[in-house]
Design a protein around this motif. Structure first.
Motif, PDB file in Angstrom:
ATOM      1  N   ASP A 134       0.711  -1.123   0.008  1.00  0.00           N
ATOM      2  CA  ASP A 134      -0.064   0.194   0.110  1.00  0.00           C
ATOM      3  C   ASP A 134       1.015   1.204  -0.164  1.00  0.00           C
ATOM      4  OD1 ASP A 134      -2.306  -1.393   0.011  1.00  0.00           O
ATOM      5  OD2 ASP A 134      -2.652  -1.338   2.292  1.00  0.00           O
ATOM      6  N   GLN A 135       2.229   1.218   0.367  1.00  0.00           N
ATOM      7  CA  GLN A 135       3.147   2.341   0.386  1.00  0.00           C
ATOM      8  C   GLN A 135       3.942   2.490  -0.714  1.00  0.00           C
ATOM      9  OE1 GLN A 135       2.631   4.323   2.990  1.00  0.00           O
ATOM     10  NE2 GLN A 135       0.804   2.931   3.851  1.00  0.00           N
ATOM     11  N   GLU A 136       3.869   1.431  -1.728  1.00  0.00           N
ATOM     12  CA  GLU A 136       4.848   1.383  -2.816  1.00  0.00           C
ATOM     13  C   GLU A 136       4.315   2.349  -3.810  1.00  0.00           C
ATOM     14  OE1 GLU A 136       7.506  -0.560  -3.355  1.00  0.00           O
ATOM     15  OE2 GLU A 136       7.265  -1.504  -1.332  1.00  0.00           O
ATOM     16  N   PRO A 137       5.073   2.879  -4.992  1.00  0.00           N
ATOM     17  CA  PRO A 137       4.739   3.521  -5.847  1.00  0.00           C
ATOM     18  C   PRO A 137       3.865   2.569  -6.702  1.00  0.00           C
ATOM     19  CG  PRO A 137       7.120   3.613  -5.447  1.00  0.00           C
ATOM     20  CD  PRO A 137       6.533   2.706  -4.755  1.00  0.00           C
ATOM     21  N   ASP A 138       2.836   3.271  -7.389  1.00  0.00           N
ATOM     22  CA  ASP A 138       1.873   2.619  -8.512  1.00  0.00           C
ATOM     23  C   ASP A 138       2.114   3.105  -9.741  1.00  0.00           C
ATOM     24  OD1 ASP A 138      -0.497   1.764  -9.776  1.00  0.00           O
ATOM     25  OD2 ASP A 138      -0.979   0.671  -7.836  1.00  0.00           O
ATOM     26  N   GLU A 139       2.244   2.207 -10.530  1.00  0.00           N
ATOM     27  CA  GLU A 139       2.315   2.838 -12.145  1.00  0.00           C
ATOM     28  C   GLU A 139       1.122   3.506 -12.647  1.00  0.00           C
ATOM     29  OE1 GLU A 139       3.453  -0.562 -14.558  1.00  0.00           O
ATOM     30  OE2 GLU A 139       5.304  -0.633 -13.629  1.00  0.00           O
ATOM     31  N   ASP A 140      -0.069   2.995 -12.096  1.00  0.00           N
ATOM     32  CA  ASP A 140      -1.121   3.692 -12.562  1.00  0.00           C
ATOM     33  C   ASP A 140      -1.862   4.934 -11.732  1.00  0.00           C
ATOM     34  OD1 ASP A 140      -1.341   2.157 -14.889  1.00  0.00           O
ATOM     35  OD2 ASP A 140      -2.002   0.631 -13.961  1.00  0.00           O
ATOM     36  N   TYR A 141      -1.552   5.064 -10.449  1.00  0.00           N
ATOM     37  CA  TYR A 141      -2.245   5.987  -9.517  1.00  0.00           C
ATOM     38  C   TYR A 141      -1.256   6.517  -8.618  1.00  0.00           C
ATOM     39  CZ  TYR A 141      -6.207   2.913 -10.605  1.00  0.00           C
ATOM     40  OH  TYR A 141      -7.225   2.287 -11.465  1.00  0.00           O
ATOM     41  N   ASP A 142      -1.786   7.562  -8.239  1.00  0.00           N
ATOM     42  CA  ASP A 142      -0.930   8.549  -7.150  1.00  0.00           C
ATOM     43  C   ASP A 142      -1.086   7.892  -5.763  1.00  0.00           C
ATOM     44  OD1 ASP A 142      -0.175   9.995  -9.294  1.00  0.00           O
ATOM     45  OD2 ASP A 142      -1.843  11.330  -9.023  1.00  0.00           O
ATOM     46  N   PRO A 143      -0.256   8.378  -4.765  1.00  0.00           N
ATOM     47  CA  PRO A 143      -0.680   7.927  -3.395  1.00  0.00           C
ATOM     48  C   PRO A 143      -1.931   8.630  -2.995  1.00  0.00           C
ATOM     49  CG  PRO A 143       1.615   8.877  -3.483  1.00  0.00           C
ATOM     50  CD  PRO A 143       0.944   8.879  -5.068  1.00  0.00           C
ATOM     51  N   PRO A 144      -2.641   7.801  -2.103  1.00  0.00           N
ATOM     52  CA  PRO A 144      -3.861   8.395  -1.582  1.00  0.00           C
ATOM     53  C   PRO A 144      -3.610   9.716  -0.593  1.00  0.00           C
ATOM     54  CG  PRO A 144      -3.227   6.648  -0.247  1.00  0.00           C
ATOM     55  CD  PRO A 144      -2.394   6.753  -1.346  1.00  0.00           C
ATOM     56  N   TYR A 145      -4.466  10.587  -0.490  1.00  0.00           N
ATOM     57  CA  TYR A 145      -4.520  11.802   0.472  1.00  0.00           C
ATOM     58  C   TYR A 145      -4.788  11.277   1.760  1.00  0.00           C
ATOM     59  CZ  TYR A 145      -4.492  14.568  -3.790  1.00  0.00           C
ATOM     60  OH  TYR A 145      -4.395  15.319  -4.889  1.00  0.00           O
ATOM     61  N   ARG A 146      -3.684  11.746   2.855  1.00  0.00           N
ATOM     62  CA  ARG A 146      -3.690  11.360   4.171  1.00  0.00           C
ATOM     63  C   ARG A 146      -3.947  12.619   5.153  1.00  0.00           C
ATOM     64  NH1 ARG A 146       0.903   8.313   1.976  1.00  0.00           N
ATOM     65  NH2 ARG A 146       2.389   9.478   3.092  1.00  0.00           N
ATOM     66  N   THR A 147      -4.303  12.400   6.316  1.00  0.00           N
ATOM     67  CA  THR A 147      -4.403  13.427   7.173  1.00  0.00           C
ATOM     68  C   THR A 147      -3.081  13.538   7.964  1.00  0.00           C
ATOM     69  OG1 THR A 147      -6.825  12.908   7.406  1.00  0.00           O
ATOM     70  CG2 THR A 147      -5.657  14.383   9.230  1.00  0.00           C
ATOM     71  N   MET A 148      -2.528  14.816   8.371  1.00  0.00           N
ATOM     72  CA  MET A 148      -1.474  14.988   8.923  1.00  0.00           C
ATOM     73  C   MET A 148      -1.850  15.874  10.104  1.00  0.00           C
ATOM     74  SD  MET A 148       1.248  15.180   5.776  1.00  0.00           S
ATOM     75  CE  MET A 148       1.182  13.753   4.634  1.00  0.00           C
ATOM     76  N   THR A 149      -1.018  15.960  11.205  1.00  0.00           N
ATOM     77  CA  THR A 149      -1.409  16.761  12.321  1.00  0.00           C
ATOM     78  C   THR A 149      -0.109  17.412  12.584  1.00  0.00           C
ATOM     79  OG1 THR A 149      -3.280  15.410  13.219  1.00  0.00           O
ATOM     80  CG2 THR A 149      -2.353  17.001  14.568  1.00  0.00           C
ATOM     81  N   ALA A 150      -0.218  18.976  12.764  1.00  0.00           N
ATOM     82  CA  ALA A 150       0.780  19.717  13.327  1.00  0.00           C
ATOM     83  C   ALA A 150       0.463  20.141  14.996  1.00  0.00           C
ATOM     84  CB  ALA A 150       0.887  20.984  12.490  1.00  0.00           C
ATOM     85  N   TYR A 151       1.756  19.978  15.520  1.00  0.00           N
ATOM     86  CA  TYR A 151       1.916  20.239  17.022  1.00  0.00           C
ATOM     87  C   TYR A 151       3.077  21.281  17.200  1.00  0.00           C
ATOM     88  CZ  TYR A 151      -0.725  15.769  17.730  1.00  0.00           C
ATOM     89  OH  TYR A 151      -1.391  14.883  17.992  1.00  0.00           O
ATOM     90  N   ALA A 152       2.868  22.025  18.153  1.00  0.00           N
ATOM     91  CA  ALA A 152       4.121  22.972  18.497  1.00  0.00           C
ATOM     92  C   ALA A 152       4.526  22.199  19.870  1.00  0.00           C
ATOM     93  CB  ALA A 152       3.356  24.405  19.055  1.00  0.00           C
ATOM     94  N   VAL A 153       5.958  21.929  19.770  1.00  0.00           N
ATOM     95  CA  VAL A 153       6.512  21.101  20.615  1.00  0.00           C
ATOM     96  C   VAL A 153       7.508  22.090  21.365  1.00  0.00           C
ATOM     97  CG1 VAL A 153       8.222  19.340  21.312  1.00  0.00           C
ATOM     98  CG2 VAL A 153       6.216  19.144  19.528  1.00  0.00           C
ATOM     99  N   ASN A 154       7.526  22.146  22.778  1.00  0.00           N
ATOM    100  CA  ASN A 154       8.196  22.933  23.600  1.00  0.00           C
ATOM    101  C   ASN A 154       9.547  22.251  24.015  1.00  0.00           C
ATOM    102  OD1 ASN A 154       9.569  24.125  26.043  1.00  0.00           O
ATOM    103  ND2 ASN A 154       7.666  25.512  26.023  1.00  0.00           N
ATOM    104  N   VAL A 155      10.646  22.909  23.238  1.00  0.00           N
ATOM    105  CA  VAL A 155      12.055  22.153  23.304  1.00  0.00           C
ATOM    106  C   VAL A 155      12.720  22.208  24.744  1.00  0.00           C
ATOM    107  CG1 VAL A 155      12.213  22.346  21.062  1.00  0.00           C
ATOM    108  CG2 VAL A 155      13.154  24.104  22.618  1.00  0.00           C
ATOM    109  N   VAL A 156      11.933  22.947  25.989  1.00  0.00           N
ATOM    110  CA  VAL A 156      12.481  22.972  27.144  1.00  0.00           C
ATOM    111  C   VAL A 156      11.859  22.040  28.064  1.00  0.00           C
ATOM    112  CG1 VAL A 156      12.714  24.396  29.121  1.00  0.00           C
ATOM    113  CG2 VAL A 156      13.138  25.387  26.650  1.00  0.00           C
ATOM    114  N   THR A 157      10.332  21.884  27.766  1.00  0.00           N
ATOM    115  CA  THR A 157       9.549  20.876  28.693  1.00  0.00           C
ATOM    116  C   THR A 157       9.302  19.555  27.884  1.00  0.00           C
ATOM    117  OG1 THR A 157       7.642  21.931  27.816  1.00  0.00           O
ATOM    118  CG2 THR A 157       8.530  23.085  29.601  1.00  0.00           C
ATOM    119  N   GLY A 158       9.261  19.558  26.470  1.00  0.00           N
ATOM    120  CA  GLY A 158       8.999  18.362  25.907  1.00  0.00           C
ATOM    121  C   GLY A 158       7.391  18.442  25.693  1.00  0.00           C
TER     122      GLY A 158
END
Length: 396
Positions: free
Chosen positions: A347-371
């Motif tokens: 499911d993660q391989e390139p496909d000769e006939d199709y593009d990868p599916p659209y997926r949801t990605m989540t953005a976080y702000a991570v504090n590099v002092v506290t984690g």
């Protein structure tokens, strides 16, 4: 999966989808109302204000994709992000009015624009492998892209409409790789690099002085000093490395590099001009089900680990991370994705006939002092490398 195959997989992307059902129901219910109390009216006003504020902070909802227009000559507000669209996903719908390999720009106010001036990207199955990078300044007010008519890179001020073209042509053949652009905060300097390494060089342009300098290829631009004099680079394959090139315009040479003891995901250079944040993927014994490891700060010139801490507050099941722009001296943006552990490898391989599916990605702000992580918003894209946020050159 081999690294070369990963490179090919990484050239894909997205844009919002359309579903007007919820809006239609809301309009119908509103028209059926014949009266409303003063208290209820006040609640409606408050709700509307809250929705307006949210629209300025979040990417556009599904309905906004129905009003995609070409980028106006001027008068465009700051950008939230940019995504590319490919139109035959292996599963799920394509974006409304989809155009293959096209960049779309999304403002903080929720408007979506096409960028027709930019050269479209090509996937391997489309008779060629060509990337076409975009960069957004940290304030969201300027963009850089490869101009199809100009045959080189263009920097455009979205408010005034001012366009500045790089002083040297860049052949299209140089885009047949995995490309990266980094734009300085003031729009004066533009860095172009590629991975994997081919014979043609990376470049840095001084658009004000009309100067250009060659750079070693195979690296990712991570940071540039405000005066454009010192460049920081990172490399994630075949081995994680950091490189600093000082005195860019006065001294020849490619600076010094440091090899790191393990492989990392890199952030851009921190606001302190010296450190970078990194996250290491941790795998199970059978190399399945990766999860983000600890976050650390490294000295970009020596590779010394300055701090290491566990990240708290992300949703369970995160398997992939991409560090993006810094939101301040203590917070870095982390774009995440969760792929079920039972996902089949094919499911993660390139496909000769199709593009990868659209997926949801989540953005976080991570504090590099506290984690501590705090959720910012979600995006839809086909791949980490096909979504660009202000102040970062895409996935590092």
């Amino acid at each position: 999966m081999t690294w070369l195959r990963d490179v090919l997989v990484d050239l894909a992307e997205d844009s919002p989808q359309v579903d007007l059902a919820e809006r239609t129901i809301m309009i119908r219910n509103r028209r059926r109302r014949t009266a409303i109390s003063l208290v209820a009216a006040a609640m409606v006003v408050v709700t509307a204000l809250g929705a307006t504020l949210a629209a300025r902070l979040l990417p556009p909802g599904p309905d906004d994709a129905a009003s995609v227009t070409d980028l106006p000559a001027k008068g465009v507000g700051p950008l939230s992000h940019a995504v590319k669209t490919y139109c035959t996903p292996k599963s799920g719908p394509a974006p409304e009015d989809c155009r293959d390999g096209e960049w779309r720009l999304v403002t903080r106010g929720g408007k979506t624009y096409r960028l027709p001036d930019a050269l479209p990207s090509l996937l391997p199955r489309r008779m060629g492998l060509r990337d076409s990078p975009v960069a957004i300044s940290r304030d969201g007010g300027k963009i850089a892209y490869y101009g199809a008519k100009e045959g080189t890179f263009v920097v455009r001020d979205l408010t005034s409409g001012t366009r500045t073209t790089a002083s040297a042509k860049v052949p299209k053949d140089w885009l047949y790789s995995m490309t990266r652009l980094m734009l300085s905060d003031d729009g004066r300097f533009l860095v172009f690099m590629k991975n994997p390494i081919f014979k043609d060089p990376g470049l840095i342009f001084d658009l004000r002085a009309r100067a250009v300098r060659e750079l070693p290829n195979g690296w990712v631009p991570a940071g540039l000093s405000p005066d454009g004099g010192t460049l920081t680079l990172s490399q994630y394959a075949p081995r994680s490395m950091l490189r600093t090139i000082p005195d860019l315009w006065t001294t020849p040479g490619d600076g010094t590099s440091v090899k790191l003891p393990q492989d990392y995901h890199f952030s851009p250079l921190a606001p302190d001009g010296r450190s970078v944040a990194v996250i290491e993927n941790v795998f199970a014994s059978d190399h399945s089900c990766p999860r983000p490891g600890d976050l650390a700060l490294l000295d970009s010139r020596t590779g010394e680990k300055l701090r290491s801490l566990s990240v708290r507050g992300m949703d369970a099941g995160v398997t992939s991370v991409s560090l993006r722009a810094w939101l301040g001296p203590e917070e870095v943006t982390v774009l995440t994705e969760s792929v079920p552990c039972n996902t089949k490898a094919e499911d993660q391989e390139p496909d000769e006939d199709y593009d990868p599916p659209y997926r949801t990605m989540t953005a976080y702000a991570v504090n590099v002092v506290t984690g501590q992580a705090r959720k910012l918003t979600t995006y839809t894209a086909q791949d980490f490398r096909q979504i660009v946020l202000p102040g970062a050159p895409g996935k590092l």
